[in-house]
Enzyme design. Structure first.
Site, short mmCIF file in Angstrom:
data_model
loop_
_atom_site.label_atom_id
_atom_site.label_comp_id
_atom_site.label_asym_id
_atom_site.label_seq_id
_atom_site.Cartn_x
_atom_site.Cartn_y
_atom_site.Cartn_z
N ARG A 37 45.89 37.10 -63.45
CA ARG A 37 46.90 37.14 -64.52
C ARG A 37 48.29 37.54 -64.00
NH1 ARG A 37 45.06 37.22 -69.99
NH2 ARG A 37 43.10 36.09 -70.00
N ARG A 46 58.47 32.06 -71.92
CA ARG A 46 57.54 31.83 -73.02
C ARG A 46 58.29 31.69 -74.34
NH1 ARG A 46 54.68 34.16 -76.91
NH2 ARG A 46 52.41 34.05 -77.00
N ASP A 79 45.07 28.01 -69.24
CA ASP A 79 44.09 28.92 -69.82
C ASP A 79 42.73 28.26 -69.82
OD1 ASP A 79 44.13 31.67 -71.41
OD2 ASP A 79 42.64 30.37 -72.34
N TYR A 91 33.33 31.26 -76.55
CA TYR A 91 34.49 31.10 -77.44
C TYR A 91 34.30 29.92 -78.38
CZ TYR A 91 36.99 34.53 -74.62
OH TYR A 91 37.37 35.68 -74.00
O1 CP3 Z 1 46.02 34.37 -63.87
C1 CP3 Z 1 47.07 33.79 -64.24
O2 CP3 Z 1 48.18 34.30 -64.22
C2 CP3 Z 1 46.93 32.32 -64.62
C3 CP3 Z 1 46.81 32.02 -66.01
C4 CP3 Z 1 45.59 32.49 -66.81
C5 CP3 Z 1 45.72 32.84 -68.18
N1 CP3 Z 1 44.46 33.04 -68.67
C6 CP3 Z 1 46.98 32.92 -68.93
C7 CP3 Z 1 47.02 33.65 -70.22
C8 CP3 Z 1 44.24 32.57 -66.49
C9 CP3 Z 1 43.57 32.37 -65.14
C10 CP3 Z 1 43.53 32.90 -67.67
C11 CP3 Z 1 42.06 33.02 -67.74
C12 CP3 Z 1 41.41 33.40 -69.00
N2 CP3 Z 1 41.81 33.11 -70.28
C13 CP3 Z 1 40.18 34.09 -69.08
C14 CP3 Z 1 39.33 34.50 -67.88
C15 CP3 Z 1 39.83 35.71 -67.19
C16 CP3 Z 1 39.66 37.00 -67.95
O3 CP3 Z 1 40.69 37.61 -68.27
O4 CP3 Z 1 38.51 37.40 -68.17
C17 CP3 Z 1 39.88 34.27 -70.44
C18 CP3 Z 1 38.66 34.97 -71.01
C19 CP3 Z 1 40.91 33.63 -71.20
C20 CP3 Z 1 41.00 33.47 -72.69
C21 CP3 Z 1 42.21 34.13 -73.25
N3 CP3 Z 1 43.51 33.73 -73.02
C22 CP3 Z 1 42.27 35.28 -74.10
C23 CP3 Z 1 41.06 36.05 -74.58
C24 CP3 Z 1 43.62 35.51 -74.38
C25 CP3 Z 1 44.22 36.56 -75.30
C26 CP3 Z 1 44.15 37.92 -74.76
C27 CP3 Z 1 45.02 38.12 -73.50
O5 CP3 Z 1 44.41 38.40 -72.45
O6 CP3 Z 1 46.23 38.00 -73.58
C28 CP3 Z 1 44.39 34.56 -73.65
C29 CP3 Z 1 45.87 34.46 -73.63
C30 CP3 Z 1 46.55 34.34 -72.31
N4 CP3 Z 1 46.11 33.60 -71.26
C31 CP3 Z 1 47.80 34.93 -71.96
C32 CP3 Z 1 48.11 34.50 -70.65
C33 CP3 Z 1 49.34 34.80 -69.86
C34 CP3 Z 1 48.67 35.80 -72.87
C35 CP3 Z 1 49.42 34.87 -73.77
C36 CP3 Z 1 50.77 35.38 -74.15
O7 CP3 Z 1 50.84 36.11 -75.13
O8 CP3 Z 1 51.75 35.01 -73.49
#
Ligand code: CP3
Length: 343
Positions: free
Chosen positions: A23, A36, A73, A150
């Protein structure tokens, strides 16, 4: 000379380990929040290649990490398969669900996903052309079980109860969903590699909730199928597997799936993992993300102790889970300096 991450994933022990952060492209960076807000919402950002490439590159410019990870994502795949996916500010993802045979039959076939995901491939092409020569590019997908949780619940839920219930009550339907996701993930990751990903990572964030035989059937086996299919098409592209909270089942995971490296979460003791996991090949991990909030001596001490535990073999320094929005960039610099200068 080959990029440090690629050398490590090939089994080489480098002078200091390559370092990147789960992340890393995201909310802890003010420049991410700015891009964003220009995109509008999170999905628009994922599907706008110029902006997604920009946020992929932001942590590289700021920190000079050894790897960039594609900004996307794991829930883009369900979106491409035809579910409605939304991200609710402050509340996480919401999806339309798969709970019946009709829901499953309505999903788009594996090959139809590419048109929808074309912007992701474009992002990889743009990043690939703009990366420093020493930085590796990582593509990724969710592992089938985690993505299914999910798609079945329509959101993230503690314990992944709805997915466990469907697995128990409608095993044939559940197995067919896992199969569809496995095939689609193979197609998706192959296309990412063709677009410039030099490494791919499978995020199985909820693998830890699979008990007994289920871990074998729904975490090990889909990963093994994906790795085998990718290796037959792209034998030189390393795969990192992240069966989060697998505990003792991390031991043997690389051997049984064919993954080149396993990523360790923060609950794993590095000394144990060096003996039982790193003996089979490269490991990645596993600093607790909270140290990047608190910083100070504890951050330095913990970073050094992880380096020391894994110093005898190939190791990719990373966090045990994603960096949190409240982490400070100064602490990230301190972590990287500690990794690169050891003493
Ligand atoms: O790692 C990176 O920087 C690359 C991008 C990336 C994102 N999500 C961007 C994101 C990666 C590799 C992921 C993987 C991801 N997404 C997982 C597996 C890794 C883990 O954390 O267990 C999962 C379960 C998700 C699903 C997901 N996406 C959730 C549950 C959420 C909301 C909660 C949260 O963590 O913010 C997201 C949103 C998300 N994915 C954001 C980002 C930068 C935040 C969105 C924002 O508000 O800008």
């Amino acid at each position: 000379m080959a990029k440090k991450l690629l050398r490590t994933l090939a089994g080489e022990r480098t002078d200091t380990p390559p370092v990147w952060m789960m992340r890393q492209a995201g909310r802890h960076l003010p420049e991410y929040r700015e891009t964003r807000s220009r995109a509008g919402d999170f999905l628009a950002l994922c599907y706008t290649p110029e902006l997604a490439a920009e946020v992929t590159l932001q942590p590289i410019r700021r920190y000079g990490l050894d790897a960039a990870i594609l900004f996307a994502d794991i829930l883009l795949l369900p979106d491409a398969l035809g579910l409605e996916v939304r991200f609710v500010e402050g509340d996480g993802p919401r999806l339309s669900t798969v709970n019946t045979r009709a829901d499953l039959d309505a999903l788009h076939p594996p090959d139809a996903i590419h048109q929808h995901l074309a912007p992701v491939y474009d992002t990889l092409r743009i990043v690939s052309g703009n990366l420093p020569s020493e930085t590796a590019l990582i593509g990724f997908a969710g592992a089938p079980w985690t993505v299914a949780t999910y798609m079945i619940a329509g959101m993230g839920v503690p314990g992944q109860d709805p997915a466990h219930a469907l697995k128990a009550e409608q095993p044939a339907l559940f197995d067919a969903l896992i199969e569809r996701l496995t095939d689609a993930t193979i197609a998706y990751l192959s296309a990412q590699i063709e677009a410039g990903a030099e490494v791919v990572k499978l995020f199985d964030s909820w693998a830890g909730s699979l008990a007994g035989e289920d871990f074998e059937i729904y975490a090990v086996e889909p990963t093994r199928r994906i790795v085998t299919a990718l290796k037959s098409r792209h034998p030189d592209t390393p795969v990192i597997a992240f069966p989060r909270e697998a505990g003792e089942r991390y031991a043997g995971f690389a051997r049984r799936t064919g993954a080149d490296c396993v990523a360790l979460d923060g609950s794993v003791d590095p000394a144990w993992a060096a003996r039982h996991v790193q003996k089979d090949g490269p490991v990645q991990g596993n600093l607790a993300p909270r140290h990047l909030v608190a910083g100070g001596d504890a951050l330095i001490r913990e970073t050094r102790s992880i380096l020391k535990a894994f110093q005898a073999g190939p190791h990719v320094f990373n966090l045990g889970h994603g960096i949190t929005p409240d982490a400070s960039p100064d602490n990230v610099h301190l972590m990287i300096d500690t990794v690169r200068h050891r003493r």
